[in-house]
Design an enzyme around this catalytic site. Structure first.
Site, PDB file in Angstrom:
ATOM      1  N   HIS A 184     -12.525  39.548  18.922  1.00 54.63           N
ATOM      2  CA  HIS A 184     -12.094  38.400  19.259  1.00 54.63           C
ATOM      3  C   HIS A 184     -13.301  37.476  19.881  1.00 54.63           C
ATOM      4  CE1 HIS A 184      -8.296  40.251  18.376  1.00 54.63           C
ATOM      5  NE2 HIS A 184      -7.615  39.113  18.770  1.00 54.63           N
ATOM      6  N   ARG A 205      -6.461  46.434  28.551  1.00 52.77           N
ATOM      7  CA  ARG A 205      -5.924  45.738  27.538  1.00 52.77           C
ATOM      8  C   ARG A 205      -7.090  44.860  26.706  1.00 52.77           C
ATOM      9  NH1 ARG A 205      -0.618  41.858  27.856  1.00 52.77           N
ATOM     10  NH2 ARG A 205      -0.981  40.843  25.658  1.00 52.77           N
ATOM     11  N   GLU A 226      -5.621  41.833  12.090  1.00 51.45           N
ATOM     12  CA  GLU A 226      -5.031  42.561  13.562  1.00 51.45           C
ATOM     13  C   GLU A 226      -4.428  44.092  13.313  1.00 51.45           C
ATOM     14  OE1 GLU A 226      -5.579  40.853  16.175  1.00 51.45           O
ATOM     15  OE2 GLU A 226      -5.297  38.837  16.247  1.00 51.45           O
ATOM     16  N   ASN A 262      -8.922  43.036  22.296  1.00 53.91           N
ATOM     17  CA  ASN A 262      -9.567  41.754  21.822  1.00 53.91           C
ATOM     18  C   ASN A 262     -10.893  42.165  21.032  1.00 53.91           C
ATOM     19  OD1 ASN A 262      -8.098  39.438  22.764  1.00 53.91           O
ATOM     20  ND2 ASN A 262      -8.815  39.973  25.031  1.00 53.91           N
ATOM     21  N   LYS A 310       1.386  37.463  26.217  1.00 54.52           N
ATOM     22  CA  LYS A 310       0.390  36.497  26.452  1.00 54.52           C
ATOM     23  C   LYS A 310       0.973  35.170  25.759  1.00 54.52           C
ATOM     24  CE  LYS A 310      -4.202  39.127  26.685  1.00 54.52           C
ATOM     25  NZ  LYS A 310      -5.327  39.346  26.089  1.00 54.52           N
ATOM     26  N   HIS A 334     -13.373  34.012  18.032  1.00 54.90           N
ATOM     27  CA  HIS A 334     -12.711  32.737  18.892  1.00 54.90           C
ATOM     28  C   HIS A 334     -13.800  31.736  18.770  1.00 54.90           C
ATOM     29  CE1 HIS A 334      -9.538  34.630  21.517  1.00 54.90           C
ATOM     30  NE2 HIS A 334      -9.162  34.584  20.375  1.00 54.90           N
ATOM     31  N   GLU A 348      -4.152  42.484  31.803  1.00 54.82           N
ATOM     32  CA  GLU A 348      -5.431  42.916  31.368  1.00 54.82           C
ATOM     33  C   GLU A 348      -6.573  42.946  32.641  1.00 54.82           C
ATOM     34  OE1 GLU A 348      -6.378  40.741  27.652  1.00 54.82           O
ATOM     35  OE2 GLU A 348      -8.590  40.283  28.608  1.00 54.82           O
ATOM     36  N   HIS A 371      -7.047  32.276  12.587  1.00 59.62           N
ATOM     37  CA  HIS A 371      -7.409  33.289  13.846  1.00 59.62           C
ATOM     38  C   HIS A 371      -7.755  34.536  13.062  1.00 59.62           C
ATOM     39  CE1 HIS A 371      -7.289  35.236  17.772  1.00 59.62           C
ATOM     40  NE2 HIS A 371      -6.249  36.110  17.063  1.00 59.62           N
ATOM     41  N   ARG A 378      10.658  26.665  35.956  1.00 60.82           N
ATOM     42  CA  ARG A 378       9.767  27.979  36.614  1.00 60.82           C
ATOM     43  C   ARG A 378      10.196  29.241  35.859  1.00 60.82           C
ATOM     44  NH1 ARG A 378      11.239  25.132  41.736  1.00 60.82           N
ATOM     45  NH2 ARG A 378       9.133  24.222  42.336  1.00 60.82           N
ATOM     46  N   LYS A 408      -0.208  48.912  20.357  1.00 59.23           N
ATOM     47  CA  LYS A 408      -0.146  47.684  21.495  1.00 59.23           C
ATOM     48  C   LYS A 408       1.099  47.948  22.658  1.00 59.23           C
ATOM     49  CE  LYS A 408      -0.500  42.885  22.160  1.00 59.23           C
ATOM     50  NZ  LYS A 408      -0.670  41.468  21.639  1.00 59.23           N
TER      51      LYS A 408
HETATM   52  P1  NAD Z   1       0.564  30.385  12.589  1.00 56.36           P
HETATM   53  O1  NAD Z   1       1.388  30.586  13.498  1.00 56.36           O
HETATM   54  O2  NAD Z   1      -0.195  29.172  12.267  1.00 56.36           O
HETATM   55  O3  NAD Z   1       1.241  30.739  11.171  1.00 56.36           O
HETATM   56  C1  NAD Z   1       0.346  30.836  10.194  1.00 56.36           C
HETATM   57  C2  NAD Z   1       1.013  29.867   8.876  1.00 56.36           C
HETATM   58  O4  NAD Z   1       2.136  30.369   8.144  1.00 56.36           O
HETATM   59  C3  NAD Z   1       1.576  28.521   9.570  1.00 56.36           C
HETATM   60  O5  NAD Z   1       1.372  27.474   8.405  1.00 56.36           O
HETATM   61  C4  NAD Z   1       3.110  28.796   9.474  1.00 56.36           C
HETATM   62  O6  NAD Z   1       3.939  27.474   9.536  1.00 56.36           O
HETATM   63  C5  NAD Z   1       3.230  29.542   8.347  1.00 56.36           C
HETATM   64  N1  NAD Z   1       4.462  30.623   8.331  1.00 56.36           N
HETATM   65  C6  NAD Z   1       4.937  31.327   9.240  1.00 56.36           C
HETATM   66  N2  NAD Z   1       5.838  32.123   8.947  1.00 56.36           N
HETATM   67  C7  NAD Z   1       6.081  31.877   7.593  1.00 56.36           C
HETATM   68  C8  NAD Z   1       6.825  32.468   6.411  1.00 56.36           C
HETATM   69  N3  NAD Z   1       7.494  33.656   6.960  1.00 56.36           N
HETATM   70  N4  NAD Z   1       6.605  32.182   5.432  1.00 56.36           N
HETATM   71  C9  NAD Z   1       5.855  31.213   4.945  1.00 56.36           C
HETATM   72  N5  NAD Z   1       5.153  30.606   5.878  1.00 56.36           N
HETATM   73  C10 NAD Z   1       5.067  30.835   7.250  1.00 56.36           C
HETATM   74  O7  NAD Z   1      -0.596  31.586  12.803  1.00 56.36           O
HETATM   75  P2  NAD Z   1      -0.561  33.247  13.056  1.00 56.36           P
HETATM   76  O8  NAD Z   1      -1.653  33.931  12.180  1.00 56.36           O
HETATM   77  O9  NAD Z   1       1.082  33.767  12.898  1.00 56.36           O
HETATM   78  O10 NAD Z   1      -0.825  33.150  14.687  1.00 56.36           O
HETATM   79  C11 NAD Z   1      -2.101  32.867  15.097  1.00 56.36           C
HETATM   80  C12 NAD Z   1      -1.898  32.521  16.507  1.00 56.36           C
HETATM   81  O11 NAD Z   1      -1.644  33.383  17.405  1.00 56.36           O
HETATM   82  C13 NAD Z   1      -3.335  31.812  17.183  1.00 56.36           C
HETATM   83  O12 NAD Z   1      -2.907  30.569  17.947  1.00 56.36           O
HETATM   84  C14 NAD Z   1      -3.666  33.190  18.089  1.00 56.36           C
HETATM   85  O13 NAD Z   1      -4.450  32.456  19.103  1.00 56.36           O
HETATM   86  C15 NAD Z   1      -2.435  33.617  18.482  1.00 56.36           C
HETATM   87  N6  NAD Z   1      -2.419  35.152  18.840  1.00 56.36           N
HETATM   88  C16 NAD Z   1      -2.011  35.137  20.134  1.00 56.36           C
HETATM   89  C17 NAD Z   1      -1.705  36.664  20.628  1.00 56.36           C
HETATM   90  C18 NAD Z   1      -0.979  36.820  21.766  1.00 56.36           C
HETATM   91  O14 NAD Z   1      -1.171  38.125  22.258  1.00 56.36           O
HETATM   92  N7  NAD Z   1      -0.100  36.057  22.357  1.00 56.36           N
HETATM   93  C19 NAD Z   1      -2.538  37.489  19.463  1.00 56.36           C
HETATM   94  C20 NAD Z   1      -2.994  37.275  18.521  1.00 56.36           C
HETATM   95  C21 NAD Z   1      -2.983  35.804  18.203  1.00 56.36           C
HETATM   96  N1  GLY Z   2      -4.151  39.894  21.562  1.00 60.67           N
HETATM   97  C1  GLY Z   2      -4.646  40.520  22.501  1.00 60.67           C
HETATM   98  C2  GLY Z   2      -3.568  41.006  23.652  1.00 60.67           C
HETATM   99  O1  GLY Z   2      -2.581  40.836  23.570  1.00 60.67           O
HETATM  100  O2  GLY Z   2      -4.051  41.403  24.535  1.00 60.67           O
END
Ligand code: NAD
Ligand code: GLY
Length: 371
Positions: A255, A248, A192, A252, A150, A259, A244, A272, A128, A234
């Site tokens: 997005h 907030r 972003e 997006n 998030k 998405h 949100e 993404h 939890r 942010k």
């Molecule tokens: P990812 O986590 O898939 O990383 C991208 C690629 O880069 C992967 O293959 C990873 O292994 C590689 N990688 C990571 N760091 C590296 C480094 N330093 N050197 C070499 N390779 C490296 O993708 P991302 O773009 O980081 O994240 C996308 C995800 O984030 C999506 O699932 C999206 O929905 C989510 N997201 C969440 C929020 C939130 O607020 N929580 C906001 C935006 C996006």
């Molecule tokens: N990436 C959108 C949020 O964190 O709200």
């Protein structure tokens, strides 16, 4: 990790009352044990990473944490958006339970947004709730996903549909790790960063336009400024609307279309950030059709997204009724209310709002935006 960079370490504070935390931005942080002082006391730390990032950085993190915890464990997930799912999440719980981890265990998310979102969700659920620390290694994760709490996994019917709001104890953005990022991933992070301009800070958009070359060349000072300013924006938004209820949602921007592209093509086809880049141009076009911004604004954003190395032409998601398929996918968006899609639109340079739009107008935008 040794670093000769003269960059000063900077901190951005996210103000959420008892859930407040610092975002530390600098060079050489990951391999410095001093980075991890004053975290919650625990006997065990679990590093969650993936099979791409772990070979690069897990050992440095492991060594840095060894002085702070009796046991530093690792669980290595398969890399990729396609693995942001239940079976992969289960691997984290398997590691925690198989090693008898108690409810004080601190999880460290070492990776991009996929690892960060899944580790955060696992931390929210395990017994939890256990503490976790974000150590984002992609540009996208440093400027967005690691900040704000998030956490989620994907469902085949919709992106990030199963998750929780759960804040980390700290976010550690080591700029050095961005040097190993593949170029396509760097561009995805730039999407972003660009986002924060039209929704909140046109002076930042001016700065990005001037410095896009330096960012693509990974110049440390440019990266440091981009990460800091993005996190400041942010943090300010999340500080006002953590869960949100309203404001907030402006984060997006792009997005809703993005998405739809990601899930419509199958997770992992478009990154993404690529979906967000193209989606921002589509959302700007919708804003123009709603009479909120002029054509010059759309062209400016389109040009910058292209300069960042991102696609601006959307993929066809259906040969029969492409716009219909986009609309169908967008109705699963978390902002949708009673089946009505709600879009983040630009209400004027530097300002965004959330509203619905007539299907006919959205169809027009999709028709002119897809090849
Ligand atoms: P990812 O986590 O898939 O990383 C991208 C690629 O880069 C992967 O293959 C990873 O292994 C590689 N990688 C990571 N760091 C590296 C480094 N330093 N050197 C070499 N390779 C490296 O993708 P991302 O773009 O980081 O994240 C996308 C995800 O984030 C999506 O699932 C999206 O929905 C989510 N997201 C969440 C929020 C939130 O607020 N929580 C906001 C935006 C996006
Ligand atoms: N990436 C959108 C949020 O964190 O709200």
């Amino acid at each position: 990790m040794a670093s000769n960079s003269p960059l000063a370490t900077q901190q951005v504070f996210i103000d959420l009352g008892e859930r407040s935390y610092p975002i530390t931005i600098g060079a050489g942080l990951l391999g410095d044990p001093g980075t991890y002082l004053n975290l919650p006391t625990a006997s065990t730390a679990l590093i969650v990473s993936n099979d791409t990032v772990a070979p690069l950085y897990a050992q440095a993190l492991q060594q840095s944490l060894q002085g702070h915890y009796n046991r530093v464990l690792q669980v290595i997930l398969p890399d990729g958006e396609a693995h942001k799912d239940w079976p992969t999440l289960q691997l984290i719980f398997d590691a925690l339970l198989a090693n008898g981890c108690d409810r004080k265990t601190v999880l460290f998310a070492l990776g991009g947004g996929v690892v960060g979102d899944m580790t955060g969700f696992a931390a929210a659920c395990y017994m939890r709730g256990v503490p976790f620390v974000q150590v984002p290694t992609t540009l996208l994760a440093q400027v967005d996903s690691s900040v704000g709490g998030k956490t989620a996994i994907n469902h085949p019917l919709g992106k990030n549909m199963v998750g929780a709001f759960y804040q980390p104890e700290r976010v550690i953005c080591d700029l050095d790790v961005l040097q190993t990022l593949p170029p396509r991933e760097l561009s995805a992070g730039l999407a972003e960063i660009i986002k924060y301009g039209p929704i909140a800070d046109m002076a930042f958009l001016d700065w990005i336009e001037t410095n896009i070359g330096a960012l693509l060349a990974r110049e440390p000072a440019a990266l440091a400024h981009a990460v800091r300013r993005s996190c400041e924006i942010k943090a300010a938004v999340v500080g006002q609307d953590e869960r949100e209820a309203g404001l907030r949602a402006i984060l997006n921007f792009g997005h809703t279309f993005g998405h739809a592209i990601e899930s419509g093509l199958g997770y992992g086809q478009w990154l993404h950030g690529e979906g967000v880049g193209c989606g921002m141009v589509m959302a700007a076009r919708l804003s123009q059709r709603l009479g909120l911004v002029d054509a010059a604004f759309v062209e400016r954003l389109d040009a910058l997204v292209q300069r960042a190395g991102l696609p601006v032409v959307g993929p066809k998601l259906s040969a029969a009724d492409n716009a219909g398929r986009y609309l169908e996918l967008m109705r699963v968006d978390k902002k949708a209310e009673a089946g009505e899609i709600r879009f983040v639109v630009i209400s004027g340079p530097g300002h965004a709002t959330v509203r619905s739009a007539p299907d006919a107008l959205v169809r027009e935008v999709i028709d002119v935006s897809c090849e």
